[in-house]
Design an enzyme around this catalytic site. Structure first.
Site, PDB file in Angstrom:
ATOM      1  CD  GLU A 290     -48.862  38.501  68.879  1.00 39.21           C
ATOM      2  OE1 GLU A 290     -49.076  37.389  69.017  1.00 39.21           O
ATOM      3  OE2 GLU A 290     -49.683  39.203  69.727  1.00 39.21           O
TER       4      GLU A 290
ATOM      5  CG  ASP B 178     -47.279  37.364  71.955  1.00 35.96           C
ATOM      6  OD1 ASP B 178     -46.399  37.702  71.731  1.00 35.96           O
ATOM      7  OD2 ASP B 178     -47.394  38.652  72.062  1.00 35.96           O
TER       8      ASP B 178
ATOM      9  CE1 TYR C 124     -46.234  43.911  73.236  1.00 31.07           C
ATOM     10  CE2 TYR C 124     -47.622  43.071  74.985  1.00 31.07           C
ATOM     11  CZ  TYR C 124     -47.574  43.371  73.421  1.00 31.07           C
ATOM     12  OH  TYR C 124     -48.723  43.426  72.821  1.00 31.07           O
TER      13      TYR C 124
END
Length: 613
Positions: free
Chosen positions: A7, A110, A320
């Site tokens: 992604e 993801d 993240y």
DNA sequence: GCAAGGTC
């Protein structure tokens, strides 16, 4: 050549590293018979109305219900208007070239609904026919990656997930585009009056709270406050009842047997209750909780916080950031002691980092089942030197929260003393026996201002009589619910749906709320861009336009969080195999209905917007 | 000119 698509670039780098692939190419990493390429979020979007021939905003086009929605390359705004993003076009070309030579495609976007959609849109847009397998992991540790690659799933296992994602995407387009045009046109087409499944309920919450706040009639009430003394130490007690007439409070005041009234010990202790309370530390940060803390403590907007976090992430200093989980799995937990150890040099947190290094860690934030696409935000452990002030602030909030989360519970003694002196009074005291996680910031708690807490309270026992050295009346006013700040709005968006009466809808929204962690900041910015709301200090206030739009839509489904609940319920059914057709038909029906209603209702806005010039 | 979703 096996092709792995992720992604975002960071995940491709993590995967390539595990495989020992090191050759950096333009748009992918190569090595050991694999190529690791990536998207950057959605590269493709549903094509805008003009690509179906709906030119201009016209009633005759409405409702716009194309037979089939098309995909188009993501656009960027330039001086000449919207154009295809050249970097996106380039990356699509890279992906196409790799798919063309692929012996196998492995999908590593993801592990969630949107991750699936990101890949499927690319796959369809490129007319790729090759079979693919799916990597499904929720942490990027070496062990998790290796394990995931040993357990690749057939791509078709995720077909229904794609259908549900596709329905979400198309439904938002149909309802949002049509409702927006219908309202804008009928209000005279002077400005864009946007509406959508997420933004409109969010606007409605802001407006409803504003009106409730504005129309609130404060009520005055009175409390009688006495000050008692034991062994030279003073503490305060408040009348058990509130009084709505000053005379009543005065009567109570006069009945108090204070020293000044000639009573050496006029306060009789009728009851002493002490209980020990264990207070668990807060969970690790997800994006929303961090945005809330940054807004409360530093006044950062949700958007600013996200932008700063993105930079910290790009510099590989934090994990993240756009995560909705406040938990980590056991694999990540294993790395926590080293991360904590690295903070032993920290100018502010060093002491607690050393304390933690010698303690058993609290595992409240460790729960692999509650890790969704991504785990909670953590530092990576890379040295963070010479950060700009903004970055330092957020980096430290992440460090501070990490230390709190793995710390021991805070243990407090709560004491409640009941005193009789003409009438009944209550004194509350809190004594922290063991600070635990509260030692990290060492800040006082926010107290309920109606009940002053005594930080220390002398030791008293039932049957004792104490001297009352002061007595007074405090005049107070009931307060409305406060206006929304970005912090409280983010919280409200997260928990929207908790009050929905229908149990199934409430359940469907559980853990989702309005919008997603990655999009909430941009939803707030959209409302500001449309001049529906403004920032005033920390508060978010509706404008005249915002209130007028609210007035038109407030009783319609599009302004309710329930709409998301209804969709989520159906989307989950689709994911577990239900037909897509019925849902699509309902969305079309609803689109027709809301478009028709707004084409009429929006006319009320026309004069109002003219008045504003 | 427009949705919500993702990310550099």
């Amino acid at each position: 050549m096996k092709i792995i698509i992720t992604e975002k670039p960071s995940v491709a780098r993590d995967l390539a590293k595990v495989f020992g692939a090191t050759t950096k190419r333009d748009g992918y990493i190569e090595g050991k018979g694999y190529s690791f390429t990536w998207a950057f979020g959605h590269l493709l979007q549903l094509a805008p109305p003009q690509e179906y021939g709906y030119i201009g905003w016209k009633v005759k086009n409405l409702p716009m219900l194309p037979q089939k929605l098309k995909l188009s390359v993501r656009k960027i705004r330039t001086n000449e208007g919207m154009i295809e993003d050249p970097s996106v076009r380039k990356q699509l070309n890279t992906i196409k070239a790799l798919f063309d030579i692929a012996t196998e495609i492995i999908v590593a976007t993801d592990a969630g609904r949107e991750g699936e959609l990101i890949f499927r849109y690319i796959y369809h847009y490129l007319h790729c026919q090759k079979p693919f397998r799916r990597l499904w992991i929720s942490s990027q540790t070496d062990a998790a990656i290796k394990d995931g690659f040993r357990n690749l799933k057939p791509g078709k296992d995720y077909d229904t997930l794609f259908y549900s994602a596709h329905c979400r995407s198309e439904s938002d387009w149909l309802v949002g585009m049509n409702a927006t045009q219908a309202l804008s046109i009928s209000a005279g087409s002077k400005t864009v009056l946007s509406l959508g499944r997420v933004q409109t309920p969010t606007l409605a919450m802001i407006c409803a709270r504003y009106l409730e706040n504005k129309n609130f009639i404060p009520q005055t009430y009175f409390q009688v406050i006495i000050s008692l003394q034991k062994d030279g130490q003073n503490f305060k007690a408040v009348s058990k009842k509130n009084y709505y007439k000053r005379e009543e409070a005065e009567e109570v005041l006069n009945a108090v047997k204070s020293v000044a009234d000639g009573f050496a010990t006029g306060g009789d202790i009728s009851k002493v209750e002490t209980k020990t309370k264990k207070e668990q530390p807060p969970l690790l940060h997800d994006l929303s909780s961090l945005q809330q803390e940054a807004n409360k403590k530093k006044g950062y907007t949700a958007d600013e916080t996200l932008a700063i976090l993105q930079r910290l992430y790009e510099e590989k200093l934090i994990t993240y950031p756009r995560t909705g989980s406040q938990y980590i799995g056991d694999d990540v937990f294993e790395t926590i002691p080293q991360l904590i150890e690295k903070q032993q040099q920290h100018p502010f947190f060093s002491k607690q980092a050393i304390v933690l290094a010698n303690n058993k860690l609290n595992k409240r934030s460790v729960n692999a089942k509650k890790v969704t696409d991504h785990h909670a935000i953590l530092p990576t452990g890379e040295p963070a030197r010479n950060l700009s002030p903004d970055k330092q602030v957020l980096y430290d909030m992440i460090i501070g929260r990490m230390l709190e989360a793995f710390h021991e519970v805070c243990v407090k003694d709560l004491t409640k003393i009941t005193i009789e002196s003409g009438s009944t009074f209550i004194a509350n005291g809190t004594v922290i026996r063991s600070a635990g996680w509260r030692a990290v910031y060492n800040e006082p708690e926010e107290n309920d201002q109606d009940q002053p807490e005594n930080n220390t309270i002398p030791k008293v026992s039932e049957g004792e009589s104490l001297a009352i050295i002061e007595k007074s009346i405090a005049e107070k006013q009931t307060k409305p619910k406060p206006l929304y700040t970005e912090a409280s709005l983010l919280k409200a968006m997260e928990t929207a749906g908790k009050e929905i009466e229908d149990e199934e809808l409430r359940y469907a929204m559980k853990g989702s709320g309005l919008g997603t962690p990655a999009t909430r900041a941009s939803i707030i910015e959209t409302l500001i861009k449309r001049s529906y709301i403004t920032r005033k200090k920390k508060n978010l206030l509706p404008s005249e336009t915002g209130l007028a739009v609210y007035d038109i839509v407030k009783d319609k489904l599009i302004a309710q969080a329930e709409l998301t609940g209804q969709w989520e319920k159906r989307l989950e059914e689709i994911r577990s195999g239900a037909s897509v057709k019925a849902f699509k038909e309902e969305i079309k029906q609803y689109t027709r209905k809301i478009t028709e209603e707004l084409l009429i209702a929006g006319k009320e806005l026309e004069l109002l917007l003219e008045d504003q010039g």
